[in-house]
Scaffold this motif. Structure first.
Motif, PDB file in Angstrom:
ATOM      1  N   THR A   4      -1.816   0.897  -3.009  1.00 36.44           N
ATOM      2  CA  THR A   4      -1.325   2.222  -3.393  1.00 36.44           C
ATOM      3  C   THR A   4      -0.520   2.187  -4.689  1.00 36.44           C
ATOM      4  O   THR A   4      -0.070   3.214  -5.156  1.00 36.44           O
ATOM      5  CB  THR A   4      -0.442   2.819  -2.288  1.00 36.44           C
ATOM      6  OG1 THR A   4       0.700   1.983  -2.099  1.00 36.44           O
ATOM      7  CG2 THR A   4      -1.204   2.956  -0.981  1.00 36.44           C
ATOM      8  N   THR A  33      -6.085   3.586  -3.360  1.00 33.66           N
ATOM      9  CA  THR A  33      -5.790   5.012  -3.297  1.00 33.66           C
ATOM     10  C   THR A  33      -4.524   5.313  -4.094  1.00 33.66           C
ATOM     11  O   THR A  33      -3.788   4.394  -4.469  1.00 33.66           O
ATOM     12  CB  THR A  33      -5.659   5.477  -1.827  1.00 33.66           C
ATOM     13  OG1 THR A  33      -5.584   6.907  -1.789  1.00 33.66           O
ATOM     14  CG2 THR A  33      -4.455   4.870  -1.141  1.00 33.66           C
ATOM     15  N   ILE A  37      -5.504   3.199  -7.519  1.00 27.53           N
ATOM     16  CA  ILE A  37      -6.868   3.377  -8.023  1.00 27.53           C
ATOM     17  C   ILE A  37      -6.974   3.061  -9.512  1.00 27.53           C
ATOM     18  O   ILE A  37      -8.041   2.712 -10.011  1.00 27.53           O
ATOM     19  CB  ILE A  37      -7.391   4.798  -7.709  1.00 27.53           C
ATOM     20  CG1 ILE A  37      -8.917   4.779  -7.675  1.00 27.53           C
ATOM     21  CG2 ILE A  37      -6.854   5.826  -8.682  1.00 27.53           C
ATOM     22  CD1 ILE A  37      -9.516   5.922  -6.922  1.00 27.53           C
ATOM     23  N   CYS A 111     -10.904   5.246  -3.334  1.00 23.34           N
ATOM     24  CA  CYS A 111     -10.731   6.431  -2.489  1.00 23.34           C
ATOM     25  C   CYS A 111     -11.301   7.663  -3.201  1.00 23.34           C
ATOM     26  O   CYS A 111     -10.828   8.048  -4.272  1.00 23.34           O
ATOM     27  CB  CYS A 111      -9.255   6.632  -2.184  1.00 23.34           C
ATOM     28  SG  CYS A 111      -8.903   8.134  -1.251  1.00 23.34           S
ATOM     29  N   THR A 114      -8.718  10.556  -3.759  1.00 24.63           N
ATOM     30  CA  THR A 114      -7.839  10.319  -4.901  1.00 24.63           C
ATOM     31  C   THR A 114      -8.579  10.561  -6.205  1.00 24.63           C
ATOM     32  O   THR A 114      -8.040  11.169  -7.131  1.00 24.63           O
ATOM     33  CB  THR A 114      -7.277   8.884  -4.859  1.00 24.63           C
ATOM     34  OG1 THR A 114      -6.476   8.737  -3.684  1.00 24.63           O
ATOM     35  CG2 THR A 114      -6.447   8.574  -6.082  1.00 24.63           C
ATOM     36  N   GLY A 133     -13.901   7.157   1.842  1.00 19.86           N
ATOM     37  CA  GLY A 133     -12.698   7.890   2.213  1.00 19.86           C
ATOM     38  C   GLY A 133     -11.929   7.195   3.317  1.00 19.86           C
ATOM     39  O   GLY A 133     -12.174   6.037   3.640  1.00 19.86           O
ATOM     40  N   TYR A 137     -11.901   3.392   5.343  1.00 13.83           N
ATOM     41  CA  TYR A 137     -10.727   2.512   5.414  1.00 13.83           C
ATOM     42  C   TYR A 137     -10.373   2.206   6.867  1.00 13.83           C
ATOM     43  O   TYR A 137     -10.151   1.046   7.231  1.00 13.83           O
ATOM     44  CB  TYR A 137      -9.517   3.119   4.695  1.00 13.83           C
ATOM     45  CG  TYR A 137      -8.259   2.339   5.000  1.00 13.83           C
ATOM     46  CD1 TYR A 137      -8.054   1.085   4.426  1.00 13.83           C
ATOM     47  CD2 TYR A 137      -7.309   2.815   5.888  1.00 13.83           C
ATOM     48  CE1 TYR A 137      -6.925   0.340   4.723  1.00 13.83           C
ATOM     49  CE2 TYR A 137      -6.175   2.071   6.196  1.00 13.83           C
ATOM     50  CZ  TYR A 137      -5.994   0.839   5.606  1.00 13.83           C
ATOM     51  OH  TYR A 137      -4.881   0.099   5.920  1.00 13.83           O
TER      52      TYR A 137
END
Length: 150
Positions: A4, A33, A37, A111, A114, A133, A137
């Motif tokens: 993240t 995400t 990303i 993602c 995102t 998506g 995950y």
């Protein structure tokens, strides 16, 4: 692994651990995400985007070489020192670790939510990346003996 963040001292350990796990024959999946990303971006494209998407594209990094450290960045001086120290200690760069991860068979997943939110297109993402998506995950994580977040 759930990525993240796009800060050097957070995304580098993810790839170091991923590559270590892959070298032991473990299946490795990294799901990127939110800010994470950006590690997957190879370039920035502005055409075909609305004004908000163009603005966020302008503010976001366009390549993993541009990542900075999370603390003591000091307008880039800290990041430069850290990257210099890494080079002096023969530590691979983030792009090299990413290439190695793909070569070792790790799955990198961007993602889609995102990407849509930030206006990132598949043309901006490096080769070797899959798209999915939260369901993908969850599926990957539920089959895992180890799940890490960076």
């Amino acid at each position: 692994m759930l990525i993240t963040s796009f800060e050097l001292d957070k995304v580098m350990p993810a790839f170091i651990i991923a590559n270590g796990a892959a070298s032991f024959g473990m299946e490795v999946t990294l799901f990127f995400t939110l800010w994470g990303i950006n590690a997957l971006k190879e370039k920035s494209i502005y055409s075909g985007k609305n004004i908000k998407e163009k603005m966020i594209t302008m503010m976001l990094p366009s390549h993993p070489k541009t990542t900075t450290i999370s603390r003591l960045n000091m307008m880039g001086i800290g990041t430069g020192m850290m990257k210099s120290m890494m080079q002096e200690n023969n530590i691979e760069t983030l792009p090299d670790l990413m290439d190695l991860s793909i070569e070792m068979g790790s799955k990198l997943i961007a993602c889609q939510m995102t990407m849509g939110m930030m206006g990132i297109t598949t043309d901006e993402i490096r080769d070797g990346v899959e798209y999915g998506g939260v369901a993908l995950y969850i599926e990957e994580a539920s089959e895992s003996g180890v799940t890490l977040t960076f």
